[in-house]
Design an enzyme around this catalytic site. Structure first.
Site, PDB file in Angstrom:
ATOM      1  N   HIS A 190       0.681  -1.280   0.065  1.00 55.64           N
ATOM      2  CA  HIS A 190       0.106   0.025   0.008  1.00 55.64           C
ATOM      3  C   HIS A 190       1.011   1.374  -0.048  1.00 55.64           C
ATOM      4  CE1 HIS A 190      -3.066  -2.615   2.531  1.00 55.64           C
ATOM      5  NE2 HIS A 190      -3.186  -3.060   0.970  1.00 55.64           N
ATOM      6  N   LYS A 243       4.973   7.079   7.838  1.00 53.72           N
ATOM      7  CA  LYS A 243       4.120   6.288   8.609  1.00 53.72           C
ATOM      8  C   LYS A 243       5.667   5.783   9.525  1.00 53.72           C
ATOM      9  CE  LYS A 243       2.303   3.496   5.635  1.00 53.72           C
ATOM     10  NZ  LYS A 243       1.342   2.450   5.084  1.00 53.72           N
ATOM     11  N   TYR A 258       0.239   1.837  13.546  1.00 55.81           N
ATOM     12  CA  TYR A 258       0.942   2.810  12.294  1.00 55.81           C
ATOM     13  C   TYR A 258       0.537   4.170  12.960  1.00 55.81           C
ATOM     14  CZ  TYR A 258      -0.862  -1.520   9.640  1.00 55.81           C
ATOM     15  OH  TYR A 258      -1.094  -2.645   9.216  1.00 55.81           O
ATOM     16  N   ASP A 279      -6.357  -6.038  -1.954  1.00 55.66           N
ATOM     17  CA  ASP A 279      -4.878  -6.471  -2.285  1.00 55.66           C
ATOM     18  C   ASP A 279      -4.819  -7.725  -3.360  1.00 55.66           C
ATOM     19  OD1 ASP A 279      -4.114  -4.620  -0.515  1.00 55.66           O
ATOM     20  OD2 ASP A 279      -4.010  -6.113   1.273  1.00 55.66           O
TER      21      ASP A 279
END
Length: 183
Positions: free
Chosen positions: A63, A72, A132, A168
């Site tokens: 991603h 991140k 995250y 995905d």
């Protein structure tokens, strides 16, 4: 806490805490604004925290976000994950570089993924909690997904995939994503 530059991905860092252990277990600092600042990152830039729980074999990714991208901090707080970063910044000296990590609840290491890099992971344990901390609010309209099994990337996923999202599973190849980004 120690910050180490990731050679394969320009601007990526691995933050490794110093756990204090005794008969009760352990305690460690998982985020330190001064350490983050010491490598040139703004600790106040992170605006949203999220947590995912995965079971062994689950694959999430690859991603990234379009537009300004998304930086991140990623940490496996419980269990173990095989973590992957791919540099997709055309002006980066490590463009198309890949880096692989095992993040775990035992080490509590945190990986900084710069904006413009694709990220994904696979759970290696029966339960793997991954946190995250991102630098801008999530906007699903900017989500970009790349096929986890793209032969051009040749990522050595350690386990057979037991589950993944439909998004995905249907992700385009890296070449298709790059072609779309150029237009």
């Amino acid at each position: 806490m120690k910050a180490t530059e990731v050679a394969a991905i320009d601007g990526a860092y691995l933050f490794e805490p110093t756990p204090y252990t005794d008969e009760r277990g352990f305690f460690c600092r998982t985020f330190d604004a001064d350490v983050v600042r010491s490598v040139g990152l703004d600790p106040d830039a992170f605006v949203q925290d999220s947590l995912s729980r995965s079971v062994r074999g689950v694959l999430r990714g690859l991603h990234l976000r379009s537009g300004a991208g998304e930086a991140k901090l990623v940490r496996c707080s419980y269990g173990r994950i095989f973590d992957v970063v791919v540099d997709l910044r055309p002006d980066s000296p490590t463009y198309l570089g890949r880096a692989f990590f095992e993040l775990s609840g035992e080490t509590q290491a945190t990986l900084y993924v710069p904006a413009g890099c694709a990220h994904g992971f696979q759970a290696l344990t029966d339960t793997a909690d991954t946190s995250y901390r991102i630098d801008r609010p999530h906007d699903p309209a900017e989500d970009v997904t790349i096929a986890f099994d793209d032969p051009e990337l040749a990522i050595p996923w350690p386990l057979p995939v037991t589950s993944m999202s439909q998004r995905d599973r249907e992700a385009p190849s890296l070449a298709e994503v790059l072609k779309h980004e150029e237009s």
